[in-house]
Write an enzyme that holds these catalytic residues in place. Structure first.
Site, short mmCIF file in Angstrom:
data_model
loop_
_atom_site.label_atom_id
_atom_site.label_comp_id
_atom_site.label_asym_id
_atom_site.label_seq_id
_atom_site.Cartn_x
_atom_site.Cartn_y
_atom_site.Cartn_z
CB CYS A 134 -3.72 -5.42 -4.22
SG CYS A 134 -3.85 -3.49 -4.76
CG HIS A 149 -2.18 3.72 -13.32
ND1 HIS A 149 -0.90 3.90 -12.79
CD2 HIS A 149 -2.78 4.95 -13.70
CE1 HIS A 149 -0.88 5.20 -12.91
NE2 HIS A 149 -1.95 5.83 -13.44
CG HIS A 181 -1.92 6.01 -8.19
ND1 HIS A 181 -3.24 6.24 -8.73
CD2 HIS A 181 -1.48 4.95 -8.64
CE1 HIS A 181 -3.28 5.42 -9.65
NE2 HIS A 181 -2.36 4.46 -9.46
CB CYS A 217 -3.31 2.19 -1.25
SG CYS A 217 -2.50 0.70 -0.76
CD GLU A 222 3.14 4.40 -4.78
OE1 GLU A 222 3.95 4.12 -3.82
OE2 GLU A 222 2.64 3.59 -5.46
CB THR A 236 3.89 0.72 -2.74
OG1 THR A 236 2.88 1.18 -3.66
CG2 THR A 236 3.85 1.62 -1.48
CB CYS A 239 2.32 -2.57 -1.30
SG CYS A 239 1.83 -3.39 -2.73
CB SER A 258 -0.93 -1.16 -14.61
OG SER A 258 -0.39 -1.90 -13.50
CG ASN A 294 0.60 -3.63 -10.23
OD1 ASN A 294 0.18 -4.55 -10.59
ND2 ASN A 294 -0.17 -2.34 -10.03
#
Length: 315
Positions: A12, A43, A81, A103, A133, A170, A198, A226, A228
């Site tokens: 991203c 990550h 983060h 970010c 985060e 996010t 996000c 990670s 996500n």
């Protein structure tokens, strides 16, 4: 075997921006040495290993403040983060040069918490405990931010005001966040909701939900740390109904996963280097269960191919 390359997948903009910031720091001879990253810049261990080759030291630990205690001089890069104001203040007190790679989506949440604190609100923050985060977000206003991860956390949560904001990490599963927000609404009917998934996380999750349902198996390429990436595997299983495995790279694929599989979907976390994902896809495309010559799973991507290219400034 059919390979379904889920799109969008992988990097991203926040991850790419953070890596470019760190690479430029490595090339900037005017910055005090050593250069440290306060935690993993993103990550993914392949990324941190590549930065080590660039001369940047990644320090990891249970909290950003504890990591900072290990540093006496030099330059510190704050990761994508985000960090708390206390971390920034401590770095300043230690005389460290700081570079902020937070970010923009995370900064937006921090700004929201700051604004609501000034208006007398308390904040319920949905996030994963132990992840950097939420650590940074809670640190914006620890006296009024309440971190919850699961519905059970609500049972003992008491808030001394009707002015309540609900927001979130996010990179959470948008479905998990929605369910938790519904539970919060029942207990705190006056709460205001700001869903902060996000866009990159959202579209990657929705792509898995819509595209993995025709596969027999989903392989998510991403680091175990990670969030996500782990959520993409969760979405495949819980929303698309397709069994999923997360692998850091091609070497972690188990051949037994592929037995009887006619279609495999592949996606990647937002912090996963593109060459690492391409190597997984290339292995699956040539894999033949009847031909042992196609079974080798070895990561061959050189570290210098991991990081984004940056232009070297002329002195």
């Amino acid at each position: 075997m059919k390979i379904i390359k889920i799109s969008p997948r992988g990097y991203c903009y926040g991850v790419v921006d953070a890596m470019v910031i760190a690479r430029n720091a490595a090339l900037d001879k005017s910055l005090p040495r050593p250069i440290y990253i306060l935690g993993m810049i993103v990550h993914n261990k392949h990324v941190t290993d590549a930065f080590e080759e660039d001369g940047i030291i990644t320090l990891d630990g249970p909290s950003r403040l504890e990591i900072l205690d290990q540093i006496d001089s030099g330059t510190v890069i704050f990761t994508a983060h985000g960090v708390s104001p206390e971390v920034k203040q401590r770095a300043k007190e230690k005389g460290l040069t700081t570079i902020d790679a937070t970010c923009p989506d995370v900064t937006k949440t921090h700004d929201l918490i700051e604004a609501k604190k000034s208006e007398g609100y308390h904040v319920i923050y949905i996030g994963k405990k132990g992840h950097p985060e939420p650590e940074g977000a809670v640190g914006i206003a620890p006296d009024i931010v309440h971190l919850i991860e699961k519905a059970d956390d609500l049972k003992t949560l008491e808030i001394p005001t009707d002015k309540i904001l609900v927001t979130n990490q996010t990179t959470m599963s948008q479905w998990d966040v929605q369910h938790l927000m519904e539970d919060i609404k029942k207990k705190f009917p006056t709460a205001e909701f700001h869903k902060e998934i996000c866009l990159a996380t959202q579209v990657r999750q929705e792509a898995v939900a819509k595209q993995a349902d025709v596969a027999d198996l989903t392989i998510v390429v991403g680091d175990p740390k990670s969030n996500n990436s782990n959520r993409l595997a969760q979405v495949s299983q819980e929303i698309a109904g397709t069994k999923a495995y997360r692998v850091a790279d091609v070497s972690e694929i188990q051949l037994e996963w592929l037995q009887g599989v006619e279609a495999v979907a592949v996606t990647a976390g937002a912090s996963t280097p593109t060459p690492i994902t391409k190597e997984v896809i290339a292995f699956l495309e040539q894999y033949d269960p009847t031909n042992p010559a196609t079974w080798e799973r070895k990561r061959n991507v050189p570290l210098q191919k991991i990081l984004p290219r940056v232009k070297v400034k002329k002195q």
